[in-house]
Design a protein around this motif. Sequence first.
Motif, PDB file in Angstrom:
ATOM      1  N   PHE A  55       0.852  -1.190   0.000  1.00  0.00           N
ATOM      2  CA  PHE A  55       0.000   0.000   0.000  1.00  0.00           C
ATOM      3  C   PHE A  55       0.881   1.231   0.000  1.00  0.00           C
ATOM      4  O   PHE A  55       1.910   1.271   0.687  1.00  0.00           O
ATOM      5  N   MET A  56       0.471   2.260  -0.729  1.00  0.00           N
ATOM      6  CA  MET A  56       1.080   3.576  -0.581  1.00  0.00           C
ATOM      7  C   MET A  56       0.638   4.108   0.776  1.00  0.00           C
ATOM      8  O   MET A  56      -0.409   3.717   1.295  1.00  0.00           O
ATOM      9  N   GLY A  80      -6.463   7.658  -7.135  1.00  0.00           N
ATOM     10  CA  GLY A  80      -6.139   7.391  -8.535  1.00  0.00           C
ATOM     11  C   GLY A  80      -6.166   5.898  -8.797  1.00  0.00           C
ATOM     12  O   GLY A  80      -7.171   5.230  -8.576  1.00  0.00           O
ATOM     13  N   GLU A  81      -5.036   5.342  -9.226  1.00  0.00           N
ATOM     14  CA  GLU A  81      -4.935   3.910  -9.504  1.00  0.00           C
ATOM     15  C   GLU A  81      -4.389   3.130  -8.311  1.00  0.00           C
ATOM     16  O   GLU A  81      -4.154   1.931  -8.411  1.00  0.00           O
TER      17      GLU A  81
END
Length: 92
Positions: A55-56, A80-81
């Motif tokens: 995960f970011m 976003g993506e």
Amino acid sequence: MRRLFLPLVLVCASSAWAGPEWVRGKIVAPPLERQVTIQHEAIKSIHMGAMTMPFMVDEKVSLKTFKVGDHVKFTVQVDGEHLKITALKHTK
């Protein structure tokens, strides 16, 4: 007035008003600067099954106190993506 009460109660009880979904998981790889890999339970709010994935991490979330093997709970949002962790806490 009574006709407005029930719809108002239903709206307030909806998931949109309930706040973010907290998801339980376990950190399985050393955290990087803005990324952490977690083995997590299903994330119902985005219809995602249980799995292990990176995960970011939002810049407001510090990863300094987290390590491999830590049990955590977190909130996530679609960015976003990518999926981005917006809150991360230790659990027992």
